[in-house]
Design a protein around this motif. Structure first.
Motif, short mmCIF file in Angstrom:
data_model
loop_
_atom_site.label_atom_id
_atom_site.label_comp_id
_atom_site.label_asym_id
_atom_site.label_seq_id
_atom_site.Cartn_x
_atom_site.Cartn_y
_atom_site.Cartn_z
N ASP A 169 20.75 -0.35 -55.41
CA ASP A 169 21.63 -0.26 -56.58
C ASP A 169 20.81 0.02 -57.84
N LYS A 170 19.73 -0.77 -58.04
CA LYS A 170 18.91 -0.61 -59.25
C LYS A 170 18.18 0.74 -59.27
N ALA A 171 18.00 1.33 -58.10
CA ALA A 171 17.38 2.67 -58.06
C ALA A 171 18.42 3.74 -58.40
N GLY A 172 19.64 3.31 -58.69
CA GLY A 172 20.69 4.25 -59.13
C GLY A 172 21.26 5.09 -58.00
N LEU A 173 21.23 4.54 -56.78
CA LEU A 173 21.59 5.38 -55.63
C LEU A 173 23.03 5.21 -55.13
N LYS A 174 23.79 4.29 -55.72
CA LYS A 174 25.19 4.15 -55.28
C LYS A 174 25.90 5.48 -55.41
N GLY A 175 26.61 5.89 -54.38
CA GLY A 175 27.37 7.14 -54.43
C GLY A 175 26.56 8.37 -54.06
N LEU A 229 19.51 10.67 -45.58
CA LEU A 229 19.87 9.78 -46.69
C LEU A 229 19.03 8.50 -46.65
N ILE A 230 18.81 7.98 -45.44
CA ILE A 230 17.96 6.79 -45.29
C ILE A 230 16.55 7.09 -45.82
N GLY A 231 16.04 8.28 -45.47
CA GLY A 231 14.70 8.68 -45.93
C GLY A 231 14.63 8.76 -47.44
N LEU A 232 15.68 9.34 -48.03
CA LEU A 232 15.72 9.48 -49.50
C LEU A 232 15.74 8.09 -50.17
N ILE A 233 16.56 7.19 -49.62
CA ILE A 233 16.65 5.83 -50.20
C ILE A 233 15.28 5.14 -50.12
N LYS A 234 14.65 5.24 -48.95
CA LYS A 234 13.35 4.55 -48.78
C LYS A 234 12.32 5.10 -49.76
N GLU A 235 12.34 6.41 -49.92
CA GLU A 235 11.35 7.05 -50.80
C GLU A 235 11.58 6.62 -52.26
#
Ligand SMILES: Cc1cc2nc3c(=O)[nH]c(=O)nc-3n(C[C@H](O)[C@H](O)[C@H](O)COP(=O)(O)OP(=O)(O)OC[C@H]3O[C@@H](n4cnc5c(N)ncnc54)[C@H](O)[C@@H]3O)c2cc1C
Length: 288
Positions: free
Chosen positions: A227-233, A263-269
């Motif tokens: 959430d704090k990484a601004g990734l919701k949505g 998407l999982i890869g992008l979130i982790k990065e």
């Protein structure tokens, strides 16, 4: 037990993605589970145990061996001890316990899986985990071809971890859970509160696999970092990070497993770049 070939796994997972299983058998008793495992061993092909598919991501290529879907678990009681076969749904066990005046397991209404899958992952929510209730587990060692009984400590439970993750050849056939008697009025109230909290905070009824990532620690929640990484949505193809619960990925319609993996890869990065934290998957990859 019917042995089917080239069965799409999509309808058997909550994510509703993934390719076919080369072989597929649905079992309704522990004898059938053992028979299916023996069949795969004899044919020298890999096997994979599937419960309700609420914690798995199946690859678009599917699974090249036998998928054994464990269904239809019986539930019974002896005093405050509930015995459930692996295919019993968590919700069925919760309902059974309340009908029998046994309390403490209401939290499990938040976990839409089988008892077998939940023991393997030491599933938990609302401050409780399977490890707090498991008295023992009936297990089949598919490598050795024999049944064994494990005590709670032998299950080696810790946060989303157990001996069943360390040893994939250990298949949970059944489990006994120690509950408490009495106070069913309060227990039913708690049950109602848990259902309400779940509906408010999660995408119930969506194509998802629950929390994608484990919490890095008791203090740091994976969802808060996403959430704090601004990734919701944020979305890739048909896969999107939930607006409601940042640790959920939703298949918004026609997502492929590849969309979800990217998407999982992008979130982790992004989370690593922003917080220097490596997120680790809670979901199980199948056929990758
Ligand atoms: C909306 C939603 C909310 C969720 N909320 C929670 C939550 O609050 N807390 C939580 O912990 N989880 C949660 N989950 C995740 C999931 O429900 C749990 O992990 C559940 O315990 C998985 O059970 P399953 O039967 O669906 O297992 P599956 O997804 O079918 O399988 C998961 C893994 O367990 C293995 N497995 C299944 N059965 C057995 C068996 N009998 N013996 C050995 N291995 C087995 C499989 O091989 C696979 O590796 C949620 C999921 C969704 C979709």
């Amino acid at each position: 037990m019917e042995m089917k070939e080239n069965v799409s796994l999509k309808p058997f997972t909550v994510f509703q993605v993934g390719g076919p299983a080369r072989f597929f058998a649905e079992t309704r008793s522990k004898e059938e589970v053992i028979e299916a495992l023996g069949w795969a061993k004899e044919k020298q092909i890999p096997s994979f145990i599937l419960g309700l598919g609420s914690n798995v991501l199946v690859s678009d290529r599917g699974f090249p061996g036998l998928v054994i879907k464990i269904s239809g678990g019986k539930v019974s009681r002896d005093g405050a001890l509930i015995t459930a076969e692996a295919g019993a749904k968590m919700a069925e066990v919760v309902n059974f316990s309340l009908q029998n005046g046994l309390v403490g397991f209401e939290w499990a209404i938040g976990v839409p899986g089988t008892i077998g899958g939940s023991v393997r992952g030491n599933a938990g929510c609302f401050g409780s985990e399977m490890k707090d209730f498991v008295a023992g587990a009936d297990v089949f060692d598919a490598n050795a071809g024999r049944e064994l009984k494990l005590s709670n400590s032998e299950c080696r439970f810790s946060y989303r971890q157990s001996i069943f993750k360390e040893k994939p050849e250990f298949v949970v056939l059944g489990v006994s859970l120690r509950l408490k008697s009495g106070g069913s009025g309060e227990a039913k109230e708690r049950f109602g509160e848990f259902v309400k909290a779940r509906v408010q905070s999660q995408d119930i009824g969506s194509k998802t696999a629950g929390c994608v990532f484990k919490n890095p620690s008791a203090e740091i929640r994976a969802g808060a970092l996403v959430d704090k990484a601004g990734l919701k949505g944020t979305s890739i193809g048909g896969a999107a990070v939930s607006e409601k619960h940042a640790n959920f990925i939703i298949n918004t319609g026609a997502a492929s497993a590849e969309d979800i993996v990217m998407l999982i890869g992008l979130i982790k990065e992004r989370v690593h770049r922003k917080f220097d934290v490596f997120l680790e998957e809670e979901i199980q990859y199948v056929g990758f």
